[in-house]
Design a protein around this motif. Sequence first.
Motif, PDB file in Angstrom:
ATOM      1  N   GLY A   1      -6.277 -31.163  37.999  1.00  0.00           N
ATOM      2  CA  GLY A   1      -6.364 -30.761  36.599  1.00  0.00           C
ATOM      3  C   GLY A   1      -7.129 -31.801  35.808  1.00  0.00           C
ATOM      4  O   GLY A   1      -7.511 -32.844  36.326  1.00  0.00           O
ATOM      5  N   ARG A   2      -7.357 -31.492  34.524  1.00  0.00           N
ATOM      6  CA  ARG A   2      -8.116 -32.459  33.708  1.00  0.00           C
ATOM      7  C   ARG A   2      -7.810 -32.285  32.239  1.00  0.00           C
ATOM      8  O   ARG A   2      -7.381 -31.215  31.782  1.00  0.00           O
ATOM      9  N   PHE A   3      -8.051 -33.359  31.485  1.00  0.00           N
ATOM     10  CA  PHE A   3      -8.057 -33.309  30.027  1.00  0.00           C
ATOM     11  C   PHE A   3      -9.474 -33.678  29.632  1.00  0.00           C
ATOM     12  O   PHE A   3     -10.038 -34.640  30.155  1.00  0.00           O
ATOM     13  N   ALA A   4     -10.048 -32.889  28.711  1.00  0.00           N
ATOM     14  CA  ALA A   4     -11.483 -33.036  28.426  1.00  0.00           C
ATOM     15  C   ALA A   4     -11.728 -33.166  26.926  1.00  0.00           C
ATOM     16  O   ALA A   4     -12.254 -32.252  26.292  1.00  0.00           O
ATOM     17  N   PRO A   5     -11.345 -34.289  26.328  1.00  0.00           N
ATOM     18  CA  PRO A   5     -11.503 -34.426  24.875  1.00  0.00           C
ATOM     19  C   PRO A   5     -12.965 -34.575  24.447  1.00  0.00           C
ATOM     20  O   PRO A   5     -13.756 -35.203  25.140  1.00  0.00           O
ATOM     21  N   SER A   6     -13.300 -33.978  23.309  1.00  0.00           N
ATOM     22  CA  SER A   6     -14.582 -34.242  22.658  1.00  0.00           C
ATOM     23  C   SER A   6     -14.352 -35.441  21.745  1.00  0.00           C
ATOM     24  O   SER A   6     -13.506 -35.358  20.856  1.00  0.00           O
ATOM     25  N   PRO A   7     -15.077 -36.535  21.932  1.00  0.00           N
ATOM     26  CA  PRO A   7     -14.779 -37.737  21.149  1.00  0.00           C
ATOM     27  C   PRO A   7     -15.395 -37.701  19.751  1.00  0.00           C
ATOM     28  O   PRO A   7     -16.149 -38.577  19.356  1.00  0.00           O
TER      29      PRO A   7
ATOM     30  N   ILE B   1     -14.846 -37.157  29.269  1.00  0.00           N
ATOM     31  CA  ILE B   1     -15.235 -37.324  27.868  1.00  0.00           C
ATOM     32  C   ILE B   1     -16.367 -36.330  27.578  1.00  0.00           C
ATOM     33  O   ILE B   1     -17.468 -36.443  28.136  1.00  0.00           O
ATOM     34  N   GLU B   2     -16.105 -35.355  26.707  1.00  0.00           N
ATOM     35  CA  GLU B   2     -17.075 -34.291  26.444  1.00  0.00           C
ATOM     36  C   GLU B   2     -17.949 -34.670  25.251  1.00  0.00           C
ATOM     37  O   GLU B   2     -17.826 -34.109  24.148  1.00  0.00           O
ATOM     38  N   ASP B   3     -18.837 -35.624  25.507  1.00  0.00           N
ATOM     39  CA  ASP B   3     -19.717 -36.155  24.460  1.00  0.00           C
ATOM     40  C   ASP B   3     -21.113 -35.558  24.573  1.00  0.00           C
ATOM     41  O   ASP B   3     -22.110 -36.211  24.287  1.00  0.00           O
TER      42      ASP B   3
ATOM     43  N   ALA C   1     -25.283 -26.908  26.140  1.00  0.00           N
ATOM     44  CA  ALA C   1     -24.155 -26.178  25.549  1.00  0.00           C
ATOM     45  C   ALA C   1     -22.883 -26.529  26.315  1.00  0.00           C
ATOM     46  O   ALA C   1     -22.900 -26.708  27.537  1.00  0.00           O
ATOM     47  N   TYR C   2     -21.788 -26.602  25.581  1.00  0.00           N
ATOM     48  CA  TYR C   2     -20.468 -26.872  26.159  1.00  0.00           C
ATOM     49  C   TYR C   2     -20.183 -25.953  27.346  1.00  0.00           C
ATOM     50  O   TYR C   2     -19.660 -26.390  28.378  1.00  0.00           O
ATOM     51  N   GLN C   3     -20.502 -24.657  27.229  1.00  0.00           N
ATOM     52  CA  GLN C   3     -20.131 -23.680  28.270  1.00  0.00           C
ATOM     53  C   GLN C   3     -20.703 -24.059  29.633  1.00  0.00           C
ATOM     54  O   GLN C   3     -20.008 -23.980  30.655  1.00  0.00           O
TER      55      GLN C   3
ATOM     56  N   ALA D   1     -21.891 -27.116  30.567  1.00  0.00           N
ATOM     57  CA  ALA D   1     -21.416 -28.439  30.991  1.00  0.00           C
ATOM     58  C   ALA D   1     -20.009 -28.329  31.583  1.00  0.00           C
ATOM     59  O   ALA D   1     -19.719 -28.897  32.642  1.00  0.00           O
ATOM     60  N   VAL D   2     -19.139 -27.587  30.931  1.00  0.00           N
ATOM     61  CA  VAL D   2     -17.741 -27.517  31.368  1.00  0.00           C
ATOM     62  C   VAL D   2     -17.630 -26.841  32.742  1.00  0.00           C
ATOM     63  O   VAL D   2     -16.857 -27.266  33.604  1.00  0.00           O
ATOM     64  N   VAL D   3     -18.443 -25.810  32.946  1.00  0.00           N
ATOM     65  CA  VAL D   3     -18.383 -25.075  34.219  1.00  0.00           C
ATOM     66  C   VAL D   3     -18.901 -25.945  35.371  1.00  0.00           C
ATOM     67  O   VAL D   3     -18.287 -26.023  36.441  1.00  0.00           O
TER      68      VAL D   3
ATOM     69  N   VAL E   1      -5.955 -26.532  31.880  1.00  0.00           N
ATOM     70  CA  VAL E   1      -4.868 -26.427  30.906  1.00  0.00           C
ATOM     71  C   VAL E   1      -5.409 -27.020  29.612  1.00  0.00           C
ATOM     72  O   VAL E   1      -5.769 -28.199  29.569  1.00  0.00           O
ATOM     73  N   ARG E   2      -5.511 -26.210  28.556  1.00  0.00           N
ATOM     74  CA  ARG E   2      -6.146 -26.664  27.311  1.00  0.00           C
ATOM     75  C   ARG E   2      -5.647 -25.801  26.163  1.00  0.00           C
ATOM     76  O   ARG E   2      -4.937 -24.811  26.369  1.00  0.00           O
ATOM     77  N   GLY E   3      -6.042 -26.150  24.943  1.00  0.00           N
ATOM     78  CA  GLY E   3      -5.548 -25.462  23.756  1.00  0.00           C
ATOM     79  C   GLY E   3      -6.010 -24.010  23.677  1.00  0.00           C
ATOM     80  O   GLY E   3      -7.087 -23.641  24.156  1.00  0.00           O
TER      81      GLY E   3
ATOM     82  N   ASP F   1      -7.191 -22.356  21.332  1.00  0.00           N
ATOM     83  CA  ASP F   1      -8.431 -22.089  20.588  1.00  0.00           C
ATOM     84  C   ASP F   1      -9.607 -21.902  21.543  1.00  0.00           C
ATOM     85  O   ASP F   1     -10.637 -21.349  21.154  1.00  0.00           O
ATOM     86  N   LEU F   2      -9.464 -22.353  22.802  1.00  0.00           N
ATOM     87  CA  LEU F   2     -10.566 -22.226  23.753  1.00  0.00           C
ATOM     88  C   LEU F   2     -10.445 -20.979  24.626  1.00  0.00           C
ATOM     89  O   LEU F   2     -11.312 -20.713  25.456  1.00  0.00           O
ATOM     90  N   ALA F   3      -9.354 -20.199  24.409  1.00  0.00           N
ATOM     91  CA  ALA F   3      -9.139 -19.036  25.285  1.00  0.00           C
ATOM     92  C   ALA F   3     -10.328 -18.079  25.237  1.00  0.00           C
ATOM     93  O   ALA F   3     -10.745 -17.546  26.272  1.00  0.00           O
TER      94      ALA F   3
END
Length: 291
Positions: free
Chosen positions: A6-12, A42-44, A176-178, A180-182, A194-196, A198-200
């Motif tokens: 799993g991961r946590f991927a904060p935008s700083p 780190i999603e910078d 784009a975030y989409q 990069a995240v994939v 597992v994330r908030g 708002d990203l569903a």
Amino acid sequence: MSTYRGRFAPSPTGPLHAGSLVAALASWLDARAHGGQWLVRIEDVDGPRCPPGMDTLILGQLAALGLLPDEPPLWQSRRGDRYQAGLDRLIASGHAYGCACTRAEIAAAIGPRAKHGELVYPGTCRQGTHGRPVRAWRLRVHGRVDWEDRRLGPQSQDLEAEVGDFVLKRADGLWAYQLAVVIDDAEAGITDVVRGEDLADNTPRQIALQRCLGLPTPRYLHTPLVLAADGHKLSKQNGAAALDLGDPPARLREAAAHLGLHLHTCEPLAEAVPQWRAATMPAFTHLKDFP
Ligand code: GLU
């Protein structure tokens, strides 16, 4: 050994606040409850929105809370070559195409029917730009995506009608975030996102991209949002305060309470893992009891 990753991927863009801690804690708990690995990314990718030093500050906040990643963190700003390789594959397979339209041209072509805060692209450049210079790259989308969220249950989005051909690389050259995240989730072998919540509604775009790239789709769990006084998601924009880390166990207990856990000790992380396991394991694919 568990294969869970799993991961946590904060935008700083700002420090961790009560809302982002809920997502961080849930992803950490789910990894620990499965005996798996927990990573931090780190999603910078949107550099201009990330003040210098914010990444270090967030990593320090996580460490102060006892949320320590099992591998060194990744920075998206250092991974442009991986995103370019992904885009090249999508162009070669005909899934991505160059787009010459400006935002004003798109708005004029479709009128004021913006959805998801974005304009649904009318497909003007699907068959080529007719000699106009390419500004951005888009994914060609088709139809509907059905998916299952571990907490929200079955989900469905008509990607073509509600989102349209979305941007992979922006006219200003930013990724784009989409995309990069994939690419990042796949290369890190992430099995569970597992994330908030708002990203569903980004998830169908990400699943469409995974399918076009031949990548596996992870399981998804979207956690309940912490709302600000104005009823909107707590965010830096509506005054979320940076976490007060004078009392880390208290902050963890508050975040855990938001996830439906009731913790009482001064070692909330150890106390929370069996509670999370009990709440999530019996029905791994559904978490209907959660708030
Ligand atoms: N970077 C995103 C955020 O901070 C999270 C992305 C994700 O978890 O997929 O909202």
